[in-house]
Scaffold this motif. Structure first.
Motif, PDB file in Angstrom:
ATOM      1  N   VAL A 171      -4.901   3.034   2.029  1.00 54.10           N
ATOM      2  CA  VAL A 171      -5.759   2.629   3.264  1.00 54.10           C
ATOM      3  C   VAL A 171      -5.613   4.091   3.895  1.00 54.10           C
ATOM      4  N   ALA A 172      -6.974   4.475   4.318  1.00 53.50           N
ATOM      5  CA  ALA A 172      -7.088   5.462   5.140  1.00 53.50           C
ATOM      6  C   ALA A 172      -8.453   5.268   5.852  1.00 53.50           C
ATOM      7  N   PHE A 173      -8.445   5.850   7.249  1.00 55.27           N
ATOM      8  CA  PHE A 173      -9.535   5.719   7.827  1.00 55.27           C
ATOM      9  C   PHE A 173      -9.962   7.128   8.578  1.00 55.27           C
ATOM     10  N   HIS A 216      -6.124   4.658  18.259  1.00 59.51           N
ATOM     11  CA  HIS A 216      -6.731   6.243  18.197  1.00 59.51           C
ATOM     12  C   HIS A 216      -7.622   5.985  19.478  1.00 59.51           C
ATOM     13  N   GLU A 228       0.235  -2.564   4.410  1.00 62.04           N
ATOM     14  CA  GLU A 228      -0.379  -1.267   4.591  1.00 62.04           C
ATOM     15  C   GLU A 228      -1.762  -1.482   5.334  1.00 62.04           C
ATOM     16  N   ILE A 229      -2.415  -2.540   5.199  1.00 55.72           N
ATOM     17  CA  ILE A 229      -3.573  -2.572   6.014  1.00 55.72           C
ATOM     18  C   ILE A 229      -3.334  -2.847   7.676  1.00 55.72           C
ATOM     19  N   GLU A 283      -2.771   1.729  13.622  1.00 57.56           N
ATOM     20  CA  GLU A 283      -3.017   3.229  13.822  1.00 57.56           C
ATOM     21  C   GLU A 283      -4.433   3.240  14.456  1.00 57.56           C
ATOM     22  N   TYR A 284      -5.331   2.521  13.846  1.00 54.91           N
ATOM     23  CA  TYR A 284      -6.834   2.740  14.226  1.00 54.91           C
ATOM     24  C   TYR A 284      -7.161   2.215  15.609  1.00 54.91           C
ATOM     25  N   MET A 327      -2.371   7.708   0.156  1.00 56.54           N
ATOM     26  CA  MET A 327      -2.086   6.509   1.173  1.00 56.54           C
ATOM     27  C   MET A 327      -3.232   5.673   0.581  1.00 56.54           C
ATOM     28  N   THR A 376     -13.614   3.576   6.139  1.00 52.48           N
ATOM     29  CA  THR A 376     -12.082   3.285   5.933  1.00 52.48           C
ATOM     30  C   THR A 376     -12.321   3.029   4.197  1.00 52.48           C
ATOM     31  N   SER A 398      -0.597  -2.032   9.084  1.00 49.97           N
ATOM     32  CA  SER A 398      -0.060  -0.874   9.487  1.00 49.97           C
ATOM     33  C   SER A 398      -1.276   0.468   9.881  1.00 49.97           C
ATOM     34  N   THR A 399      -2.472   0.463   9.024  1.00 51.24           N
ATOM     35  CA  THR A 399      -3.577   1.313   9.117  1.00 51.24           C
ATOM     36  C   THR A 399      -4.517   0.758  10.383  1.00 51.24           C
TER      37      THR A 399
END
Length: 139
Positions: free
Chosen positions: A3-5, A37, A26-27, A33-34, A1, A16, A29-30
């Motif tokens: 972008v991932a954190f 969390h 994508e940013i 998600e963050y 992916m 990140t 969406s990520t």
């Protein structure tokens, strides 16, 4: 992916990483998600690694949507968020400068650009000299 954190609770840090072509969808969406969390909170420090970005597709309407989401999360809680952008390449520096401008007028976010890993980690108050060491220390 692209972008991932990863939340590193012992350091109070969110790492990140962006890779390849970056798309605003994508940013968004990520970030959603963050923000959902259970370990996420506005006062966390952020280390944003842009070293592997190869291209970015800007959509200014979606960029404003992203900034509104971020402002809703980071503003209003009375805390400040330190965001360090690691930008060792010409492209990543250009992207970082655009991101930096997007935080103008948002006093709850303190964005800083760094072009060396050891400097980025030092600004965050961390002892490691490489991101790989930081991530290894957090298993």
């Amino acid at each position: 992916m692209p972008v991932a954190f990863r939340i590193l609770p012992r350091s109070g840090l969110v790492y990140t990483r962006f890779e390849d072509r970056i798309l605003i969808d994508e940013i968004i969406s990520t970030f959603r998600e963050y923000s959902r969390h259970p370990d996420a909170h506005p006062a966390q420090k952020h280390l944003v690694d842009l070293s592997r970005v190869s291209a970015i597709s800007w959509d200014y309407v979606k960029l404003m949507q992203l900034q509104a989401l971020k402002a809703g999360f980071f503003c209003g809680g009375g805390s400040q968020t330190l965001k360090v952008y690691y930008c060792p390449t010409k492209l990543s520096l250009s992207v970082s400068k655009m991101i930096l401008r997007s935080w103008d007028g948002v006093g709850s976010v303190v964005p800083i650009l760094q072009q060396h890993q050891d400097d980025a980690l030092s600004v965050l108050g961390l002892q490691q000299e490489r991101f790989s060491n930081l991530l290894a220390d957090h298993g």
